[in-house]
Scaffold this active site. Structure first.
Site, short mmCIF file in Angstrom:
data_model
loop_
_atom_site.label_atom_id
_atom_site.label_comp_id
_atom_site.label_asym_id
_atom_site.label_seq_id
_atom_site.Cartn_x
_atom_site.Cartn_y
_atom_site.Cartn_z
N HIS A 58 21.68 -26.59 -15.01
CA HIS A 58 20.62 -27.53 -15.39
C HIS A 58 20.31 -28.61 -14.35
O HIS A 58 19.32 -29.31 -14.47
CB HIS A 58 20.94 -28.21 -16.73
C1 UD1 Z 1 20.11 -35.60 -17.86
C2 UD1 Z 1 20.96 -36.44 -16.92
C3 UD1 Z 1 22.12 -35.58 -16.40
C4 UD1 Z 1 22.88 -34.90 -17.52
C5 UD1 Z 1 21.89 -34.13 -18.38
C6 UD1 Z 1 22.59 -33.44 -19.53
C7 UD1 Z 1 19.69 -38.14 -15.67
C8 UD1 Z 1 19.14 -38.51 -14.35
N1 UD1 Z 1 20.21 -36.91 -15.77
O1 UD1 Z 1 19.49 -34.58 -17.07
O2 UD1 Z 1 23.00 -36.39 -15.68
O3 UD1 Z 1 23.84 -34.03 -16.98
O4 UD1 Z 1 20.91 -35.03 -18.87
O5 UD1 Z 1 21.73 -32.58 -20.20
O6 UD1 Z 1 19.67 -38.93 -16.58
N2 UD1 Z 1 13.90 -31.80 -21.83
C9 UD1 Z 1 13.39 -31.27 -22.99
N3 UD1 Z 1 13.95 -31.66 -24.17
C10 UD1 Z 1 14.98 -32.54 -24.23
C11 UD1 Z 1 15.48 -33.08 -23.04
C12 UD1 Z 1 14.94 -32.70 -21.85
O7 UD1 Z 1 12.47 -30.46 -23.00
O8 UD1 Z 1 15.47 -32.83 -25.33
C13 UD1 Z 1 13.31 -31.38 -20.54
C14 UD1 Z 1 12.09 -32.13 -20.14
O9 UD1 Z 1 11.20 -31.24 -19.53
C15 UD1 Z 1 12.60 -33.11 -19.09
C16 UD1 Z 1 13.72 -32.30 -18.45
O10 UD1 Z 1 14.26 -31.53 -19.52
O11 UD1 Z 1 11.61 -33.47 -18.19
C17 UD1 Z 1 14.76 -33.16 -17.87
O12 UD1 Z 1 15.28 -34.10 -18.81
P1 UD1 Z 1 15.96 -35.47 -18.29
O13 UD1 Z 1 16.57 -36.17 -19.42
O14 UD1 Z 1 15.05 -36.21 -17.42
O15 UD1 Z 1 17.12 -34.98 -17.35
P2 UD1 Z 1 18.19 -33.84 -17.58
O16 UD1 Z 1 17.89 -32.76 -16.61
O17 UD1 Z 1 18.36 -33.44 -19.00
#
Ligand code: UD1
Length: 381
Positions: A218
């Site tokens: 991820h």
């Molecule tokens: C975040 C953390 C990372 C952690 C991870 C666990 C930061 C910078 N990164 O990364 O350290 O290991 O969480 O999962 O804070 N999305 C969805 N639904 C959700 C959540 C996310 O669709 O419920 C998608 C969205 O397209 C979003 C992307 O995932 O843009 C990334 O989500 P984001 O929370 O920005 O970062 P993670 O990659 O989840």
């Protein structure tokens, strides 16, 4: 005393469960906990399912920030957290790990002089291209109590100028540096039996008494860089086609969205038609425990999954260029392969050959990290 606990992303909900449980079990009369969810993770299977399974009380506040660029996401959180802290006036804001939610909490609290307790302090990848590395450094340097899960974490803090032997009263300029063990280890011990009773994932996926591999991918530098994503999935395709052993891959929503876009079409086709690669929705906590406990080998770019693999005696192939959990690698139970196909294949062969001789001594405390944290919060309020 009163604490505000800040959660937002999936791993924080898991980590916060350990302290929340310790408070309810041992310190209910002494600590009032107010839970704030930033809403960074919002899909049911990235958030609510963990709150339900891990038995955390429903958050008192949800900022519903959701996905956005780093700046927009973090700024929205800071605004919301500040307002809550001004209203709740806690003795401590407790923040976990290294996400944008962690950073937002650190900024909001430090500006209005709410003391910060950072759980999982001192971890470093020494790679500031990772947003998480910048987040945790800034969080540590704004904190009053720094709870580190490992001696490596303590040493990293000392190298950054922290004084290990500071005595109370602690302040952000004179912080407490405390080695406490890993709250995730507390959880794994506590939930192992519960997972065995409640999760039917092995049955559902037809994996009972059947060898299988487990993978998670991820990190944004793996999902967003096609070259890296292709190398990882080429390796998965080759390993499963040769061994005929299934690989279960619970897909983070980010990865699910980018797989078709960033894999070469021929590889995407091969993966889609490979009966041994099982792309499944994100696993719940109890399901993940059973997968980790029963698999042969873990491929992951997650920090938490590396550790849980170790807790359950499974080797991990680390799909990054470095790891914060270097004791796992030093112990010979993890290999850092980065996103290079040949490295991944070689590491898989190594663990296949040497699995029986691996040793997993306890490196992450005794399962009582959360109780120590709660006691320390009380003593310092
Ligand atoms: C975040 C953390 C990372 C952690 C991870 C666990 C930061 C910078 N990164 O990364 O350290 O290991 O969480 O999962 O804070 N999305 C969805 N639904 C959700 C959540 C996310 O669709 O419920 C998608 C969205 O397209 C979003 C992307 O995932 O843009 C990334 O989500 P984001 O929370 O920005 O970062 P993670 O990659 O989840």
């Amino acid at each position: 005393m009163k604490i505000v606990t800040l959660i937002g992303a999936r791993p924080q909900i898991i980590k916060a469960a350990a302290l929340s449980r310790a408070i309810r079990t041992h310190f209910a009369g002494q600590i009032k906990e107010v839970i704030v969810h930033t809403g960074q993770h919002y899909d049911n299977n990235m958030s609510q399912v963990f709150i339900d399974e891990l038995g955390i009380p429903e958050p008192d506040y949800n900022l519903n920030i959701g996905s956005a660029s780093h700046g927009v996401q973090t700024a929205g959180m800071i605004t919301g957290i500040e307002e809550i802290l001004l209203k709740e006036k806690p003795d401590f804001l407790v923040i976990y790990g290294d996400t944008n939610s962690t950073l937002a909490g650190a900024v909001a609290a430090s500006k209005i002089h709410v003391p910060i307790a950072h759980v999982e302090a001192g971890l470093r990848s020494f790679n500031k291209h990772m947003p998480e590395e910048v987040n945790r450094i800034m969080a540590d340097h704004a904190s009053t109590l720094l709870f580190s899960p490992t001696p490596t974490g303590i040493n990293n803090l000392i190298k950054e100028g922290f004084e290990k032997n500071n005595l109370p009263p602690y302040t952000p300029d004179h912080p407490g540096i405390l080695h406490c063990g890993d709250v995730m280890y507390d959880n794994s011990l506590y939930f192992e039996q519960i997972a065995r009773e409640k999760s039917d994932i092995l049955k559902r996926f037809n994996l009972e008494n059947q060898p299988f591999y487990l993978a998670t991918v991820h990190r944004d530098n793996n999902t967003d860089q096609p070259e890296r994503l292709n190398a990882i999935f080429e390796a998965f395709h080759e390993i499963t086609s040769e061994s005929k052993i299934p690989l279960v891959l619970p897909l983070h929503p980010r990865t699910a969205k980018l797989l078709e876009k960033n894999l070469h079409s021929a590889l995407y086709e091969k993966i889609s038609n490979n009966p041994f690669i099982r792309l499944v929705p994100p696993a719940s906590f109890l399901d993940m425990i059973l997968l980790e406990k029963n698999c042969q080998l873990v491929f992951t770019d997650s920090g938490g999954v590396q550790k849980e693999a170790y807790f359950f005696g499974k080797p991990a192939i680390i799909l990054r260029s470095e790891t914060e959990w270097k004791e796992i690698v030093e112990q010979g139970c993890g290999i850092v392969t980065d996103a290079f196909k040949e490295n991944i294949l070689q590491a898989a062969r190594h663990f296949k050959k040497n699995a029986a001789s691996l040793k997993f001594p306890p490196l992450f405390g005794d399962g009582n990290a959360a109780v120590f944290i709660a006691e320390t919060l009380i003593k310092n309020s």
